[in-house]
Enzyme design. Structure first.
Site, PDB file in Angstrom:
ATOM      1  N   SER A  78       3.310  29.986   0.758  1.00 62.11           N
ATOM      2  CA  SER A  78       1.892  29.494  -0.533  1.00 62.11           C
ATOM      3  C   SER A  78       2.330  28.127  -1.059  1.00 62.11           C
ATOM      4  O   SER A  78       2.888  27.703  -2.857  1.00 62.11           O
ATOM      5  CB  SER A  78       2.784  30.874  -1.828  1.00 62.11           C
ATOM      6  OG  SER A  78       1.843  30.784  -2.471  1.00 62.11           O
ATOM      7  N   SER A  95      -2.058  32.499  -6.560  1.00 58.10           N
ATOM      8  CA  SER A  95      -1.853  32.116  -5.326  1.00 58.10           C
ATOM      9  C   SER A  95      -2.599  33.081  -3.947  1.00 58.10           C
ATOM     10  O   SER A  95      -2.921  32.540  -2.930  1.00 58.10           O
ATOM     11  CB  SER A  95      -0.130  32.090  -4.620  1.00 58.10           C
ATOM     12  OG  SER A  95      -0.161  30.478  -5.016  1.00 58.10           O
ATOM     13  N   LYS A 129      -0.879  37.718   1.558  1.00 59.05           N
ATOM     14  CA  LYS A 129      -0.870  37.183   0.564  1.00 59.05           C
ATOM     15  C   LYS A 129      -0.239  37.376  -0.701  1.00 59.05           C
ATOM     16  O   LYS A 129      -0.740  38.534  -1.391  1.00 59.05           O
ATOM     17  CB  LYS A 129      -2.033  36.012   0.395  1.00 59.05           C
ATOM     18  CG  LYS A 129      -1.704  35.268  -0.426  1.00 59.05           C
ATOM     19  CD  LYS A 129      -0.687  33.853   0.812  1.00 59.05           C
ATOM     20  CE  LYS A 129      -0.014  32.871  -0.357  1.00 59.05           C
ATOM     21  NZ  LYS A 129       0.195  33.107  -1.307  1.00 59.05           N
ATOM     22  N   LYS A 169      -5.707  31.259  -2.209  1.00 54.97           N
ATOM     23  CA  LYS A 169      -5.387  30.746  -1.020  1.00 54.97           C
ATOM     24  C   LYS A 169      -6.287  31.208   0.673  1.00 54.97           C
ATOM     25  O   LYS A 169      -5.655  30.987   1.961  1.00 54.97           O
ATOM     26  CB  LYS A 169      -3.496  30.220  -0.978  1.00 54.97           C
ATOM     27  CG  LYS A 169      -2.932  28.884  -1.625  1.00 54.97           C
ATOM     28  CD  LYS A 169      -1.739  28.871  -1.720  1.00 54.97           C
ATOM     29  CE  LYS A 169      -1.065  28.098  -3.071  1.00 54.97           C
ATOM     30  NZ  LYS A 169       0.090  28.635  -3.681  1.00 54.97           N
TER      31      LYS A 169
END
Length: 433
Positions: A152, A97, A257, A100
């Site tokens: 997320s 993820s 993140k 992203k």
């Protein structure tokens, strides 16, 4: 006088015309050199050496750093882009993820926070993590970015891809194009959320480059350092908590993140700021969440103990005054910031030498008016940066300077011409009877 005119034209005419032309050309060359046009440039970074396409701090020795479990990692000075630590920085891994980050970067590049996006059937069918939207549900890009970067949300990533790329496939092509533009040349994205795909791979260094670019957007910075967000969906309401737990327990953490899939294992991008120094750490392929957080903590602690960011010259800093004869002096400002990542307590010593250029035309703010050389204590040239005019020169002052520079050489030429004519008249005057 007819005889004088004939003699002058016959014997001295060609030489005189040649003299006048040469004088005028010299005057133009001496007094009317225009400024040099050029494109904007990036900041100048000192004290680094490039190996395999990666800018390492001079003297970098990753063997001295703490041992980590993660199979790949990079620690980068976020202001300079200089890498202070690397473990397998160019080995391909699944990003999960942290993909992203690029999805958000493109949304901010091509969209506005007030844009209204509509959830499609494909978007809402994505597996968790998600915001459990229903087809046709509408939200602003701002709300969706909070959902994607804190929680997320996979459904949001597809919704953004469809809105700004038309299709997921087209958006993936946009992601790959942006990666290449940024210098992340070992990256290939196939989707906007990082779900497992054999072709969807990147490297620790490339993700540091992408994350650093995303952090240039103030909206992105604000979102990734937000701890909680109230999500108000049509069918699902929740108080979202940022999955990056380092925001809650690492001093100076300013976001980024997390990621996880069964094939990527744990991935993490984290940024922290202390004083005037900001470090960005990327870690990939770690078996557990607690282990990757410990790796990040160890690396960031070591970076802050041993390195700092030094700003040698700030962009826009006034470093001198360009003389303009009888006109108003022009402030000379630094076009590019000059920075360096240096060992703690070992700042670079640089001496500046300014060389001015004096354009004869009107000077506008932003025109190049000189160059500043930076040299070390031994006199060796470190770098040269352009200096720009920090203000416009008033037309009245400029007109006086330009008029003086134009008339003075012409008056000089005319005076010489008159002297030449006078000498010829005396030489060819007929004798008295």
């Amino acid at each position: 006088m007819g005889f004088v005119a004939w003699a002058f034209s016959r014997h001295w005419g060609r030489r005189f015309l040649t003299f006048i032309m040469a004088s005028l050309i010299s005057s133009v060359a001496l007094f009317a050199i225009p400024g040099v046009a050029r494109a904007d440039a990036l900041d100048v970074v000192l004290n680094e050496s490039v190996r395999d396409g990666i800018p390492y701090v001079n003297g970098e020795d990753s063997a001295k750093w703490p041992s980590i479990v993660s199979n790949a990692a990079v620690v980068m000075d976020m202001d300079t882009g200089t890498v202070v630590y690397a473990k397998n920085p160019l080995v391909s891994h699944y990003p999960a993820s942290i993909t992203k980050i690029m999805t958000a970067l493109l949304a901010l590049k091509y969209g506005k926070l007030s844009d209204e996006l509509t959830a499609s059937k494909d978007a809402v069918s994505q597996p968790p993590d998600k915001l459990y939207m229903v087809p046709g549900e509408k939200h602003s890009l701002q709300s969706l970015l909070y959902g994607m970067l804190l929680d997320s949300a996979n459904d949001v990533a597809v919704e953004i891809a469809e809105h700004y790329g038309g299709t997921v496939k087209n958006f993936a092509a946009m992601m790959n194009q942006e990666a290449k533009l940024l210098g992340a040349t070992h990256t290939h994205f196939d989707n906007p959320n990082g779900l497992p795909d054999k072709k969807h791979q990147t490297t620790a260094y490339d993700m540091a480059v992408i994350a650093r670019a995303a952090m240039q957007y103030p909206e992105f910075r604000k979102i990734v350092q937000t701890k909680y967000y109230d999500w108000q969906g049509d069918k699902w309401h929740a108080k979202l908590m940022n999955l990056n737990t380092m925001l809650f327990n690492y001093p100076g953490c300013i976001g980024l993140k997390t990621g996880f899939t069964s094939v990527a294992h744990e991935t993490l991008v984290v940024a922290a700021k202390r004083g005037d120094t900001t470090f960005l750490a990327v870690l990939m392929d770690n078996p557990t969440e607690s282990s990757i957080r410990q790796d990040a903590t160890s690396l960031l602690n070591y970076a802050f103990r041993h390195y700092q960011t030094q700003t040698i010259e700030q962009k826009g800093q006034v470093d001198g005054q360009v003389p303009r004869g009888h006109g108003q002096p022009v402030p000379a400002v630094v076009k590019q910031a000059v920075m360096a990542t240096v060992p703690k307590g070992q700042a670079l010593q640089a001496q500046s030498v300014i060389r001015y250029a004096l354009p004869a035309r009107a000077v506008a703010k932003g025109d190049e008016v000189g160059t500043m050389d930076l040299r070390d204590t031994d006199g060796r040239l470190l770098t040269s940066v352009p200096l720009d005019a920090g203000a416009n020169v008033p037309k009245s002052g400029q007109a006086a300077v330009t008029l003086a520079r134009t008339l003075l050489p012409l008056m000089f030429v005319c005076a010489l011409a008159l002297l030449g004519i006078a000498r010829l008249v005396r030489r060819w005057r007929p004798p008295r009877m």
